[in-house]
Every structure is written in structure tokens, then in C-alpha cells.
Design an enzyme around this catalytic site. Sequence first.
Site, PDB file in Angstrom:
ATOM      1  N   ASP A 213       0.679  -1.291  -0.255  1.00  0.00           N
ATOM      2  CA  ASP A 213      -0.077   0.042  -0.248  1.00  0.00           C
ATOM      3  C   ASP A 213       0.673   1.227  -0.474  1.00  0.00           C
ATOM      4  O   ASP A 213       0.382   2.305  -0.203  1.00  0.00           O
ATOM      5  CB  ASP A 213      -1.148  -0.061   1.627  1.00  0.00           C
TER       6      ASP A 213
ATOM      7  N   CYS B 108       1.159  -8.248   5.062  1.00  0.00           N
ATOM      8  CA  CYS B 108       0.291  -6.806   5.375  1.00  0.00           C
ATOM      9  C   CYS B 108      -1.805  -6.684   4.802  1.00  0.00           C
ATOM     10  O   CYS B 108      -1.475  -7.538   4.827  1.00  0.00           O
ATOM     11  CB  CYS B 108       1.028  -6.330   3.778  1.00  0.00           C
ATOM     12  N   ASP B 109      -1.366  -5.441   3.683  1.00  0.00           N
ATOM     13  CA  ASP B 109      -2.654  -5.019   4.171  1.00  0.00           C
ATOM     14  C   ASP B 109      -4.134  -5.644   3.754  1.00  0.00           C
ATOM     15  O   ASP B 109      -4.875  -6.195   5.087  1.00  0.00           O
ATOM     16  CB  ASP B 109      -2.996  -3.441   3.844  1.00  0.00           C
ATOM     17  N   LYS B 110      -4.070  -6.112   2.480  1.00  0.00           N
ATOM     18  CA  LYS B 110      -5.078  -6.629   2.466  1.00  0.00           C
ATOM     19  C   LYS B 110      -5.057  -7.969   2.292  1.00  0.00           C
ATOM     20  O   LYS B 110      -6.001  -9.064   1.510  1.00  0.00           O
ATOM     21  CB  LYS B 110      -5.224  -5.911   0.667  1.00  0.00           C
TER      22      LYS B 110
ATOM     23  N   CYS C 162       4.743  -2.796   8.598  1.00  0.00           N
ATOM     24  CA  CYS C 162       5.384  -1.361   9.149  1.00  0.00           C
ATOM     25  C   CYS C 162       4.815  -1.212  11.002  1.00  0.00           C
ATOM     26  O   CYS C 162       3.392  -1.182  11.632  1.00  0.00           O
ATOM     27  CB  CYS C 162       4.677  -0.332   8.652  1.00  0.00           C
TER      28      CYS C 162
ATOM     29  N   GLU D  51      -6.747   4.561  -0.121  1.00  0.00           N
ATOM     30  CA  GLU D  51      -6.393   5.109   0.929  1.00  0.00           C
ATOM     31  C   GLU D  51      -5.928   6.613   0.635  1.00  0.00           C
ATOM     32  O   GLU D  51      -5.263   7.052  -0.123  1.00  0.00           O
ATOM     33  CB  GLU D  51      -5.055   4.648   1.314  1.00  0.00           C
TER      34      GLU D  51
ATOM     35  N   SER E 109      -6.173   5.215   5.852  1.00  0.00           N
ATOM     36  CA  SER E 109      -4.217   4.424   5.671  1.00  0.00           C
ATOM     37  C   SER E 109      -4.863   4.062   7.149  1.00  0.00           C
ATOM     38  O   SER E 109      -4.980   5.216   8.043  1.00  0.00           O
ATOM     39  CB  SER E 109      -3.317   4.733   5.225  1.00  0.00           C
TER      40      SER E 109
END
Length: 552
Positions: free
Chosen positions: A78, A119-121, A191, A442, A468
Site C-alpha cells: 500500500d 500486509c494490508d489486503k 510497518c 487510501e 491508511s
Amino acid sequence: MISDRVKKGFQRAPHRSLFYAMGFTGEELERPIIGVVNSKSEIIPGHVHLDRIASAVKTGILMAGGTPVEVPAIGICDGIAMNHVGMKYPLASRELIADSIEALAIAHAFDGLVLIPNCDKIVPGMLMAAARLNIPAVVVSGGPMYAGRLKGKKIDLSTCFESVGKYSRGDITDEELEEIEKSACPGCGSCAGLFTANSMNCMVEALGMGLPGNGTIPAYEGARIALAKKAGMAVMELVKKDVKPRDIMTKKAFENAIAVDMAMAGSSNTVLHLLAIAREAKADVDLKLFDEISAKTPNLCKISPSGEHRMEDLHEAGGIPAIMKELSKKGLIHLDQLTVTGKTVGENIKKAGTPDGDVIRTVENPYRETGGLAVLFGNLAPDGAVVKEAAVAPEMLYHEGPAKVFDSEEEAVDAILNGKIIKGDVVVIRYEGPKGGPGMREMLSPTSAIAGMGLDKDVALITDGRFSGATRGASIGHVSPEAMEGGPIALIKDGDRIRIDIKGRRLDVLLSREELQERKKSWVCPPPKVKEGYLARYSRMVTSASTGAVLI
């Protein structure tokens, strides 16, 4: 075994021949075949080391008498995709990830799955696949990155994004900006703050789909490798006992996860993803449930971007088990819920430590009496909107100001960095929802720019896009219905007064119903921003953010 479909009987001689071509032995084909879904890549810091995690998982499966088969999954960073056309793809990729795992698992008749995201998705995409397939599965993530350090202070990716605004304002030099960008992310892992990736990895643990420690053991530590081996062993027990994801991801499990989310003040994206996962798990979860649980859940943590602590601090303070144990004192955790350990939540957290009073506070002395996220309704968001309340300055919990309206993120960022936004304004970014974006980008760049320009205690931002997990300030996203569907956000004009009342859970434009109806008559749906390829198909099929932005 499910895998008997591809390896048993005389009719499966051709199938066995293909296994033998890859070096499998007859003994291996007698055992359960476990798909090890590895999203390792060389473009995401959180995934660059996942080959080590996958190797450890396969060791665990072999130790417990299974046959591991590694297969791939895609992933998008992202941060690298942020603030350009690439950000249209990450949320849309969640569905590709779930669909591709479904295809691989059914086509090859896997008996179980170990899913390796970070990570995110990628995390929610894998959980959606697990719930949809409903075969024994364990999720083991790659672990969080350590915070960066600069001049004795901890920094992270959000520091870097906010530095862009500071640089634009002339507060830092070229040399200082370069020093920040080279120090913010010191190595592999998701992160360092409680952004979306780490929020979702913690949700995996709170849901019961990951082993204790999944959300917080740092990526660099040997304990993360050991956890991966244990995940490989755990899936074999689940296969043996025929324990499936929907046995674990019940409505009560989602209530546990939401309570933990509110106590931690996780990313607002967790709302979007938990709704989507619950839909696949056939669990009765809606947007209002988040606000109901938030209203009775104390905020026990202030992890970046809400505060100065980072994920390694949360781990040292006891992690998710300590939070769940503390919340259980108020009856906010269903202790009888089954987990992938084969034990209940109550059994898993029995030996968890007590809060340190700082990184994790007690329920008697929380940072806030209510949870970190809030769901707002009103004539601007009839179907709801989401804000990370714990990251909002107290003076912005109630705000009324004139709208500055933009039909894309780029237009808004340009206006912010060129000084066109002043104290008191409400920045409105629309046509960035699931359909309108498409892909519900985002808005980290505009929110970071606002913070970097020193306006985060004076300017609010609302959008039908999303934020985010690194976002802070009065940033209200997921406004539903979105502009592309003719929602009220599409009808706002520059200068309209917008009232934000986070404590009152309201988001309104100060216009009469009659005026909104008149404007709706003259509203014309704009042409789609993307007319071909996957995003064009996605925009035609995706639902509202209020239902998880899933495909139908």
C-alpha cells in the site's frame, strides 16, 4: 481425506504420475496434503522474508505427519501504491487473493491450509478464503517491523508521510527529509505502527485463526520462526479433528475481535475487512455492531499513529493475550470460543501477563472509556461512516466548517500543499469509493499533508474513500452511500456547512431535506474513471463500504 480425490484409485493414475514428476513419494501421497499459501515477494517489506516463514511452516507440517505443498498468492504494498493510480488496486486485490486461493485449494484438493500473509489486503483476503473454503486452516503472519530510530526517537512510515507536508511548508530541509526516509523503515516486517497490516494480524489472533503471538512477535525474532513451525503442526491437529474455520469464526469470535480492535484503536480499515470476512463466514455482523461494542469497550492502548508506542512495545507488554485478559474483566471477551490451538480463548489467555499501565492500561484506568473507532450516521452518511476517534485531537471531536470539495485525491493534495486549505475548513474528497475510485483509495497523502502543514487540529477531512491505518486527525472515511451511487456526498458544494459530532455519532451537511432532494434531481452520474480491465469489472460488481466492499 479431501486429497483422495486426486490420489486414490486406478482412475487417478495420471494424477499420481504428475505428483511423481515433481518428486513426491508414495509415502507422501498417503498423508494429508496441506496447501502452504505463501505471499512472499520482493516488492513488499512485510513479505520479503516470508520464504523463511514458509520453510518453517513446512517443517512443522512434516513433523506432524503431513505433506506440505507451497503455492503462491499475490500482494500489493500500500505504501508504494499510495497517492497515484496504483492505489486503486490494493482493496480490489483482496478479492483476487480470496478467489485465487479458492481456485488453488479446490482444484488441487488440499486437506488443509496454512496461510502466510503480512500486509494490508493480503491478511483479510486470506481469511476470506479460509472462511469461504471452510477446510482446516491456520494463519501465520510475517510479523511487524521494528520502529526506525532517528536522533534517539522512534519513527515509522507515518513520520515519513507527514514529513512531506513539513517539507512543503519549509519546516525541514532536503537533508532532513532524506535522513527521515532512510531511517523510518529499518528492515523487513509490516510497518511498525498499528496501521492496517498490524491491526489485521492482531485480528487474526483475536478471531482465533492464528496462534498467540501472531499479531505482535517481531519479524526479526527467532520466536516468529518457531511460531511458523507450530502453525504447521497446529493445522495437522485441525485436520485430524476436522475443525474448520467456521467452527472458529462465529459471531462471538467477531465480537471478540471487534472488542480487541476498539481497545487497541486499530485501523479504520478493520471495519471494512471484518465485515467482508464475516460475510464469508456466514456470521451475522453489521456496521452497527462495531459502534455498540465501541461504546462499552475502554481504549487501553495508544500505539502509533494514536500515540508514541510501537508494535514491539505492545509485544513486550504482553500483546493480544494481555489485552484480551484485561477486557475479560469487564465481560467483553467470550472465553469459550474455540481457536486454532485446539483450546478456548480462556485457556489461551490464562497465563497472560498483567497490563504495564502504559502500553496496555487497565480497564480501571483506560486512555478513554470508549473504543478507538466510531461509526457516524447523519444526512451526509445515511448508511454510515467510520473515524479513528482515538487519533482525533480533543478539539476536533466537534467541528463545524465550510466544505472545500474535490472530486479526486490528487486535486485535494494539490490544494493542501499549495496553501489553499485554511483553518476551519472541511476537506471533502469524493468519487473515491469502491465504485467511484474505483477501488476506494487510501487518503494517507492528504491526511499526512494536513498534519505536516500543522492543520490536523483545525481541519477535518471526509471521504467516500478510506484511510491508511497510519492516518491521524479528524479523518472520516467510508461515507456511504458513496458519490458514484448518488449518495449525499455527491451533492455537496463549496461553502456548504458541515457539522461533525464524533461523540454524538453524527455527520451532517447543514442543508434541508428539500434542498438535498432538489440537488439530487440535477445530479448526473459521471462516467467511470476506468473503462477496461479488472478495475472496470470490479467497479460494476463491488458493493458499498458499509457492507465490506465485497463483490456480488
